[in-house]
Design an enzyme around this catalytic site. Structure first.
Site, PDB file in Angstrom:
ATOM      1  CB  SER A 124      -0.758  -0.061   1.286  1.00 46.53           C
ATOM      2  OG  SER A 124      -1.244   1.210   1.484  1.00 46.53           O
ATOM      3  CE1 TYR A 149      -4.032  -2.396   5.320  1.00 45.06           C
ATOM      4  CE2 TYR A 149      -3.497   0.057   5.334  1.00 45.06           C
ATOM      5  CZ  TYR A 149      -3.649  -1.174   4.558  1.00 45.06           C
ATOM      6  OH  TYR A 149      -3.737  -1.157   3.369  1.00 45.06           O
ATOM      7  CE  LYS A 153      -1.536  -4.300   3.387  1.00 45.01           C
ATOM      8  NZ  LYS A 153      -1.607  -5.588   2.551  1.00 45.01           N
TER       9      LYS A 153
HETATM   10  N1  UFG Z   1     -12.389  11.387   3.640  1.00 45.11           N
HETATM   11  C1  UFG Z   1     -13.268  12.164   4.345  1.00 45.11           C
HETATM   12  N2  UFG Z   1     -14.326  11.702   4.836  1.00 45.11           N
HETATM   13  C2  UFG Z   1     -14.726  10.244   5.105  1.00 45.11           C
HETATM   14  C3  UFG Z   1     -13.473   9.450   4.633  1.00 45.11           C
HETATM   15  C4  UFG Z   1     -12.559  10.067   3.951  1.00 45.11           C
HETATM   16  O1  UFG Z   1     -13.279  13.387   4.059  1.00 45.11           O
HETATM   17  O2  UFG Z   1     -15.703  10.031   5.263  1.00 45.11           O
HETATM   18  C5  UFG Z   1     -11.097  11.928   3.213  1.00 45.11           C
HETATM   19  C6  UFG Z   1      -9.612  11.722   3.845  1.00 45.11           C
HETATM   20  O3  UFG Z   1      -9.692  12.517   4.929  1.00 45.11           O
HETATM   21  C7  UFG Z   1      -8.671  11.622   2.623  1.00 45.11           C
HETATM   22  C8  UFG Z   1      -9.511  11.146   1.661  1.00 45.11           C
HETATM   23  O4  UFG Z   1     -10.879  11.129   1.971  1.00 45.11           O
HETATM   24  O5  UFG Z   1      -8.458  12.775   2.416  1.00 45.11           O
HETATM   25  C9  UFG Z   1      -9.415   9.474   1.427  1.00 45.11           C
HETATM   26  O6  UFG Z   1      -9.723   8.825   2.507  1.00 45.11           O
HETATM   27  P1  UFG Z   1      -9.755   7.234   2.402  1.00 45.11           P
HETATM   28  O7  UFG Z   1     -10.094   6.998   3.969  1.00 45.11           O
HETATM   29  O8  UFG Z   1     -10.760   6.764   1.516  1.00 45.11           O
HETATM   30  O9  UFG Z   1      -8.335   6.816   2.129  1.00 45.11           O
HETATM   31  P2  UFG Z   1      -6.766   6.940   2.648  1.00 45.11           P
HETATM   32  O10 UFG Z   1      -6.091   7.720   1.627  1.00 45.11           O
HETATM   33  O11 UFG Z   1      -7.010   7.617   4.123  1.00 45.11           O
HETATM   34  O12 UFG Z   1      -6.304   5.526   2.755  1.00 45.11           O
HETATM   35  C10 UFG Z   1      -6.356   4.725   1.720  1.00 45.11           C
HETATM   36  C11 UFG Z   1      -6.721   3.358   2.298  1.00 45.11           C
HETATM   37  C12 UFG Z   1      -5.516   2.682   3.102  1.00 45.11           C
HETATM   38  C13 UFG Z   1      -4.312   2.985   2.444  1.00 45.11           C
HETATM   39  C14 UFG Z   1      -4.075   4.221   1.897  1.00 45.11           C
HETATM   40  C15 UFG Z   1      -2.900   4.508   1.050  1.00 45.11           C
HETATM   41  O13 UFG Z   1      -7.901   3.314   3.093  1.00 45.11           O
HETATM   42  O14 UFG Z   1      -5.735   1.249   3.261  1.00 45.11           O
HETATM   43  O15 UFG Z   1      -5.235   4.809   1.092  1.00 45.11           O
HETATM   44  O16 UFG Z   1      -2.711   5.439   0.833  1.00 45.11           O
HETATM   45  F1  UFG Z   1      -3.161   2.413   3.362  1.00 45.11           F
END
Ligand code: UFG
Length: 334
Positions: A124, A149, A153
């Site tokens: 990831s 998590y 990785k």
């Molecule tokens: N976000 C919101 N509201 C929500 C959910 C997310 O504003 O309800 C925002 C987050 O703050 C972030 C973006 O949307 O800016 C993406 O968030 P995600 O939770 O969809 O994804 P992340 O980038 O945080 O994490 C994902 C995977 C992880 C992985 C990571 C790798 O969930 O497993 O990408 O970069 F490790």
């Protein structure tokens, strides 16, 4: 010769299974359905018109895993059997380290015993922590993960590097996924997070579908064009196809350890995603600005050049397909 897919009934595993079967590969799936549904297996068969062997086992169960290796000629393994919820991993570190790290060790040990040394690992972008440079290249420093998590990785990547150093007959592909979204165009398989989703796209579709009241946008004061977090969203089918290209490389080269980013190279903000979703589906996404989520970074997107040059792989699907297909899955599975 068959490819073994631990966790092949899950979101990324099932889409990869479809692409492998479409490419006439023989596969064996093992899954304990801890985060997937048995009905996915029939759906994979329906989409592809192909059959495959399945075992309902936990991949950390060495005896049962050995049985699979005894009963099949397994030539390579793509491991999708990891726990993946960031927040949950903070609450359950032992479960995460056990399932992800011990699971990988048991799997690699059994593979070695049966002379199978071709392994593709689902890593990831989280291993880059707060990235040094954007877009992120594979030689950027890894480390500084902020949750168990992500650390699993990182540890497994290190284990694979040490394994290759100890025995360079191994062929290992480490794929660093960015943010997979969307679903197969049939709408038969897709992402099924348990409970309230943590990730952005599953949350957006559930708000549009009136299953959830409104989306909280976690922070609008980041150093990004509109203040909201920027990520590299990649269509799940493109991501799945990346595994076939990785396997092709491992089959063509005698051995080696290879690391690739699987991303599009384009970053979209949370507000970009909401707008793109509304535009592509005609649905409305109610949202409010909320405080930053702990552990989040401002910007994370890939430089996908290495995968393009060395794997001949490039993400083909754009943001509109990602939104439409995510929505299609929800509509078809209401
Ligand atoms: N976000 C919101 N509201 C929500 C959910 C997310 O504003 O309800 C925002 C987050 O703050 C972030 C973006 O949307 O800016 C993406 O968030 P995600 O939770 O969809 O994804 P992340 O980038 O945080 O994490 C994902 C995977 C992880 C992985 C990571 C790798 O969930 O497993 O990408 O970069 F490790």
């Amino acid at each position: 010769m068959a490819i073994l897919l631990p966790g092949g009934a899950g979101y990324i595993g099932s889409h990869t299974a479809v692409e492998l079967l479409n490419d006439n590969k023989e596969i064996v799936i093992i899954d304990n359905f801890s985060n997937s549904n048995p009905s996915v297996l029939d759906k994979i068969k329906k989409i592809t018109g192909k059959d495959f062997k399945f075992y309902e086992i936990d991949y950390t169960n060495r005896e049962e895993l050995e049985k699979v290796f005894k009963e099949n000629k397994i030539d390579s393994v793509m491991n999708f059997a990891g726990y993946k919820a960031v927040g949950e991993s903070v609450q359950k570190p032992i479960e995460y380290y056990y399932n992800n790290v011990c699971g990988a060790l048991i799997l690699l040990d059994v593979m070695r015993k049966y002379g199978c040394k071709k392994f593709i690992f689902s890593s990831s972008a989280t291993v880059y922590g707060n990235p040094e440079i954007i877009p992120i290249t594979e030689d950027c420093k890894v480390g500084g993960t902020t949750n168990p998590y992500g650390t699993t990785k990182l540890y497994i990547e290190q284990i694979l590097k040490d394994l290759y150093t100890s025995d360079n007959e191994w062929s290992i592909g480490i794929l660093r996924y960015f943010n997979p979204v969307g679903s197969h165009e049939s709408g038969l398989i897709g992402e099924e997070p348990q409970g309230i989703p943590n990730n952005l796209m599953p949350y957006i579709v559930r708000v549009a579908n009136k299953q959830l009241e409104e989306l909280s946008v976690f922070g609008n004061d980041y150093d990004t064009p509109d203040g909201t977090g920027v990520r590299d969203y990649i269509h799940i089918v493109d991501l799945a196809k990346g595994h076939l290209k990785m396997l092709e490389k491992l089959n063509n080269e005698n051995n080696g350890l290879f690391i690739y980013n699987l991303g599009t190279g384009t970053g979209y903000s949370v507000l970009d995603m909401i707008n793109a979703f509304e535009k592509s589906t005609g649905e409305t996404v109610k949202y409010k600005i909320a405080p930053r989520r702990p552990g989040d970074i401002a910007t994370c997107y890939a430089d996908p050049t290495k995968a393009k040059n060395e794997l001949n792989w490039k993400a083909e699907k754009g943001i509109e397909d990602m939104c439409k297909d995510s929505w299609n899955y929800i509509v078809k599975n209401k």
